[in-house]
Design an enzyme around this catalytic site. Structure first.
Site, short mmCIF file in Angstrom:
data_model
loop_
_atom_site.label_atom_id
_atom_site.label_comp_id
_atom_site.label_asym_id
_atom_site.label_seq_id
_atom_site.Cartn_x
_atom_site.Cartn_y
_atom_site.Cartn_z
NE ARG A 72 -2.44 -1.87 3.16
CZ ARG A 72 -2.36 -3.24 3.49
NH1 ARG A 72 -2.77 -4.06 2.42
NH2 ARG A 72 -1.74 -3.55 4.50
CD GLU A 109 -1.78 -5.37 14.73
OE1 GLU A 109 -2.76 -5.46 15.51
OE2 GLU A 109 -2.04 -4.82 13.87
#
Length: 189
Positions: A72, A109
């Site tokens: 992104r 994460e």
């Protein structure tokens, strides 16, 4: 630092950017409120506003490279680089770049990953701005900083469209400043 703390408090562009980001609950795993910037890309005004705010920030900082984190960061980085007269360096996932690369492993994460960069993509002393869509734990940006510094570049700042407010990873950024446009929303529209 949030853009709203840097002279943009009350700037309607920030609300438009925030409103254009879709929240997808429980993606890619239960408990994650995924901040989907693909809806921002579908809104030409909000997308342009995001690019413009980054350009306003970096145009006078003597940046010679904008490094975009896959995938992104690739959506914002080239436009910012062109507007400020810098080159764009892609930081890719493993096996995506032909030729000789250097790599840096990091934790997410929800797993582990690696970034790669072409050998010779940066030169000693070049000033770099790193761009990505979101910062949560800081692991990806930290790996990007290490990778670019191993290449000899000077990382000036990291810029993200979205910053998780409870971001605890600032120490992972080795003292590098972090510029964030908006905070995430918690409920899907």
């Amino acid at each position: 630092m949030f853009a709203s703390e840097n002279g943009l408090r009350g700037d309607p562009r920030l609300q438009g950017i925030s409103d254009a980001i879709r929240v997808v609950p429980h993606f890619p795993k239960p408990g994650i409120m995924f901040q989907d910037i693909t809806t921002l890309l579908l809104d030409p005004k909000a997308f342009q506003d995001a690019i413009d705010i980054f350009v306003e920030r970096y145009r006078d900082m003597d940046i010679s490279i904008v490094a975009g984190v896959e995938a992104r960061g690739f959506m914002f980085g080239p436009a910012i680089a062109l507007a400020i007269g810098a080159k764009f360096v892609p930081l890719r996932k493993p096996g995506k770049l032909p030729g000789e690369v250097i790599s840096e492993d990091y934790e997410l994460e929800y797993g582990n990953d690696r970034l790669e960069m072409h050998v010779g993509a940066v030169e000693t002393g070049e000033r770099v701005m790193i761009v990505d869509d979101l910062v949560a734990t800081g692991g990806t940006l930290s790996a990007a900083i290490r990778l670019l510094e191993r290449g000899g570049a000077e990382v000036v700042e990291c810029g993200c469209v979205i910053g998780v407010p409870e971001f605890k990873g600032r120490r992972k950024l080795a003292g590098k400043p972090l510029y964030i446009l908006v905070e995430p929303r918690d409920i899907a529209p």
